[in-house]
Scaffold this motif. Structure first.
Motif, mmCIF file in Angstrom:
data_model
loop_
_atom_site.group_PDB
_atom_site.id
_atom_site.type_symbol
_atom_site.label_atom_id
_atom_site.label_comp_id
_atom_site.label_asym_id
_atom_site.label_seq_id
_atom_site.Cartn_x
_atom_site.Cartn_y
_atom_site.Cartn_z
ATOM 1 N N SER A 1 0.835 -1.205 0.000
ATOM 2 C CA SER A 1 0.000 0.000 0.000
ATOM 3 C C SER A 1 0.868 1.253 0.000
ATOM 4 O O SER A 1 2.036 1.220 0.396
ATOM 5 C CB SER A 1 -0.940 0.031 1.213
ATOM 6 O OG SER A 1 -0.205 0.164 2.409
ATOM 7 N N VAL A 2 0.244 2.342 -0.468
ATOM 8 C CA VAL A 2 0.867 3.665 -0.446
ATOM 9 C C VAL A 2 -0.179 4.608 0.122
ATOM 10 O O VAL A 2 -1.276 4.729 -0.434
ATOM 11 C CB VAL A 2 1.307 4.111 -1.853
ATOM 12 C CG1 VAL A 2 1.905 5.507 -1.796
ATOM 13 C CG2 VAL A 2 2.300 3.117 -2.445
ATOM 14 N N GLY B 1 4.029 16.914 -6.033
ATOM 15 C CA GLY B 1 3.947 15.489 -6.317
ATOM 16 C C GLY B 1 2.595 14.849 -6.067
ATOM 17 O O GLY B 1 2.498 13.623 -5.938
ATOM 18 N N GLN B 2 1.519 15.635 -6.018
ATOM 19 C CA GLN B 2 0.211 15.074 -5.697
ATOM 20 C C GLN B 2 -0.259 14.054 -6.734
ATOM 21 O O GLN B 2 -0.864 13.046 -6.383
ATOM 22 C CB GLN B 2 -0.836 16.182 -5.538
ATOM 23 C CG GLN B 2 -2.139 15.678 -4.940
ATOM 24 C CD GLN B 2 -1.946 14.995 -3.592
ATOM 25 O OE1 GLN B 2 -1.307 15.533 -2.687
ATOM 26 N NE2 GLN B 2 -2.497 13.800 -3.438
ATOM 27 N N GLN B 3 0.054 14.267 -7.991
ATOM 28 C CA GLN B 3 -0.344 13.307 -9.028
ATOM 29 C C GLN B 3 0.321 11.954 -8.776
ATOM 30 O O GLN B 3 -0.309 10.901 -8.917
ATOM 31 C CB GLN B 3 0.029 13.831 -10.414
ATOM 32 C CG GLN B 3 -0.354 12.883 -11.525
ATOM 33 C CD GLN B 3 0.101 13.371 -12.892
ATOM 34 O OE1 GLN B 3 0.819 14.357 -13.015
ATOM 35 N NE2 GLN B 3 -0.315 12.667 -13.922
ATOM 36 N N PHE B 4 1.593 11.965 -8.375
ATOM 37 C CA PHE B 4 2.316 10.735 -8.044
ATOM 38 C C PHE B 4 1.671 10.030 -6.853
ATOM 39 O O PHE B 4 1.418 8.826 -6.893
ATOM 40 C CB PHE B 4 3.782 11.066 -7.748
ATOM 41 C CG PHE B 4 4.580 9.913 -7.219
ATOM 42 C CD1 PHE B 4 5.070 8.940 -8.082
ATOM 43 C CD2 PHE B 4 4.863 9.804 -5.859
ATOM 44 C CE1 PHE B 4 5.822 7.873 -7.598
ATOM 45 C CE2 PHE B 4 5.606 8.744 -5.372
ATOM 46 C CZ PHE B 4 6.081 7.776 -6.241
ATOM 47 N N ILE B 5 1.366 10.784 -5.808
ATOM 48 C CA ILE B 5 0.757 10.215 -4.598
ATOM 49 C C ILE B 5 -0.589 9.580 -4.944
ATOM 50 O O ILE B 5 -0.877 8.449 -4.546
ATOM 51 C CB ILE B 5 0.579 11.292 -3.503
ATOM 52 C CG1 ILE B 5 1.946 11.815 -3.048
ATOM 53 C CG2 ILE B 5 -0.207 10.735 -2.319
ATOM 54 C CD1 ILE B 5 1.863 13.065 -2.183
ATOM 55 N N THR B 6 -1.405 10.294 -5.690
ATOM 56 C CA THR B 6 -2.727 9.794 -6.061
ATOM 57 C C THR B 6 -2.627 8.528 -6.905
ATOM 58 O O THR B 6 -3.335 7.538 -6.657
ATOM 59 C CB THR B 6 -3.519 10.878 -6.825
ATOM 60 O OG1 THR B 6 -3.632 12.032 -5.974
ATOM 61 C CG2 THR B 6 -4.893 10.393 -7.230
ATOM 62 N N ALA B 7 -1.729 8.536 -7.907
ATOM 63 C CA ALA B 7 -1.577 7.358 -8.785
ATOM 64 C C ALA B 7 -1.097 6.145 -7.990
ATOM 65 O O ALA B 7 -1.577 5.024 -8.207
ATOM 66 C CB ALA B 7 -0.610 7.680 -9.918
ATOM 67 N N CYS B 8 -0.167 6.342 -7.060
ATOM 68 C CA CYS B 8 0.320 5.229 -6.234
ATOM 69 C C CYS B 8 -0.773 4.696 -5.328
ATOM 70 O O CYS B 8 -0.965 3.476 -5.184
ATOM 71 C CB CYS B 8 1.524 5.680 -5.397
ATOM 72 S SG CYS B 8 3.058 5.882 -6.300
ATOM 73 N N ALA B 9 -1.536 5.612 -4.685
ATOM 74 C CA ALA B 9 -2.602 5.194 -3.780
ATOM 75 C C ALA B 9 -3.712 4.454 -4.513
ATOM 76 O O ALA B 9 -4.326 3.541 -3.956
ATOM 77 C CB ALA B 9 -3.149 6.416 -3.052
ATOM 78 N N GLU B 10 -3.965 4.840 -5.762
ATOM 79 C CA GLU B 10 -4.980 4.123 -6.552
ATOM 80 C C GLU B 10 -4.496 2.722 -6.933
ATOM 81 O O GLU B 10 -5.275 1.781 -6.931
ATOM 82 C CB GLU B 10 -5.321 4.914 -7.821
ATOM 83 C CG GLU B 10 -6.149 6.151 -7.534
ATOM 84 C CD GLU B 10 -6.366 7.027 -8.752
ATOM 85 O OE1 GLU B 10 -5.815 6.721 -9.842
ATOM 86 O OE2 GLU B 10 -7.084 8.044 -8.617
ATOM 87 N N ARG B 11 -3.223 2.597 -7.219
ATOM 88 C CA ARG B 11 -2.688 1.286 -7.609
ATOM 89 C C ARG B 11 -2.574 0.357 -6.402
ATOM 90 O O ARG B 11 -2.808 -0.845 -6.508
ATOM 91 C CB ARG B 11 -1.332 1.456 -8.279
ATOM 92 C CG ARG B 11 -0.737 0.137 -8.721
ATOM 93 C CD ARG B 11 0.323 0.321 -9.731
ATOM 94 N NE ARG B 11 0.944 -0.953 -10.084
ATOM 95 C CZ ARG B 11 2.022 -1.042 -10.824
ATOM 96 N NH1 ARG B 11 2.579 0.036 -11.314
ATOM 97 N NH2 ARG B 11 2.520 -2.211 -11.106
ATOM 98 N N TRP B 12 -2.141 0.921 -5.267
ATOM 99 C CA TRP B 12 -1.941 0.116 -4.049
ATOM 100 C C TRP B 12 -2.702 0.751 -2.892
ATOM 101 O O TRP B 12 -2.111 1.366 -2.005
ATOM 102 C CB TRP B 12 -0.465 0.034 -3.697
ATOM 103 C CG TRP B 12 0.392 -0.600 -4.758
ATOM 104 C CD1 TRP B 12 0.375 -1.910 -5.140
ATOM 105 C CD2 TRP B 12 1.393 0.045 -5.562
ATOM 106 N NE1 TRP B 12 1.306 -2.118 -6.125
ATOM 107 C CE2 TRP B 12 1.950 -0.945 -6.399
ATOM 108 C CE3 TRP B 12 1.878 1.343 -5.638
ATOM 109 C CZ2 TRP B 12 2.963 -0.654 -7.312
ATOM 110 C CZ3 TRP B 12 2.875 1.632 -6.546
ATOM 111 C CH2 TRP B 12 3.411 0.640 -7.378
ATOM 112 N N PRO B 13 -4.026 0.610 -2.862
ATOM 113 C CA PRO B 13 -4.812 1.234 -1.786
ATOM 114 C C PRO B 13 -4.564 0.532 -0.442
ATOM 115 O O PRO B 13 -4.175 -0.632 -0.400
ATOM 116 C CB PRO B 13 -6.255 1.053 -2.249
ATOM 117 C CG PRO B 13 -6.222 -0.091 -3.207
ATOM 118 C CD PRO B 13 -4.844 -0.117 -3.810
ATOM 119 N N ALA B 14 -4.827 1.269 0.601
ATOM 120 C CA ALA B 14 -4.639 0.734 1.961
ATOM 121 C C ALA B 14 -5.685 -0.311 2.286
ATOM 122 O O ALA B 14 -6.743 -0.362 1.773
ATOM 123 C CB ALA B 14 -4.701 1.856 2.974
#
Length: 175
Positions: A129-130, A162-175
């Motif tokens: 997760s991210v 870096g919000q786009q990076f954070i959002t893309a990572c969280a969508e790929r690996w949600p908590a």
């Protein structure tokens, strides 16, 4: 304006397009998604050097204590875990999210070296997760926790753009 703010402003005003450079480095077989400048939330403080007097000894002790406390708060896992293998130097690096997972790149001291130096890769299968921790560091950096399948975790300070990076990572690996 603090040092982090000055660094962020300087990098934002410079001409290199980190996303375009990384997309070219990753190539079509590893499709680029997003990137952000990152700093370890628990970077190692202090350094080598000679111990000449009591003040320097005391400063080394303070650095060691700070490293231990910060490390326990922002890095977790066994000595042979994924998180333990990530670099903790206080250097600005760029994390890239791509089809295959995450990679870390060094664009040099001023963030403008092209081509960048490859640092490491973490496959997508190794990430659990991210999560944006909701905490902010100096200069408005977002503290983001990367948790891995071996149970370890590592916190990065992600630069404010870096919000786009954070959002893309969280969508790929949600908590």
């Amino acid at each position: 304006m603090g040092l982090f703010d000055k660094l962020t402003a300087k990098l934002a005003s410079m001409g290199i397009d980190h996303a375009a450079v990384l997309a070219g480095q990753l190539g079509p077989e590893d499709a680029f998604v997003a990137t952000a400048g990152v700093l370890p939330a628990a970077y190692g403080r202090g350094g080598g050097g000679r111990l000449l007097n009591g003040t320097q000894i005391a400063m080394k002790a303070v650095d060691a204590a700070t490293n231990a406390v910060s490390g326990k708060k922002h890095v977790g896992g066994d000595a042979d875990s994924i998180a333990a293998a990530l670099p903790r130097e206080g250097e600005l690096r760029y994390a890239a999210l791509s089809a295959r997972g995450l990679s870390l790149w060094d664009f040099g001291l001023n963030g403008q070296q092209d081509p960048p130096t490859f640092v490491l890769r973490i496959t997508g299968e190794q990430v659990r997760s991210v999560v944006d921790t909701g905490k902010r560091a100096q200069g408005g950096a977002v503290v983001v926790r990367f948790t891995f399948t071996d149970g370890s975790f590592f916190d990065y300070r992600v630069l404010p753009n870096g919000q786009q990076f954070i959002t893309a990572c969280a969508e790929r690996w949600p908590a």
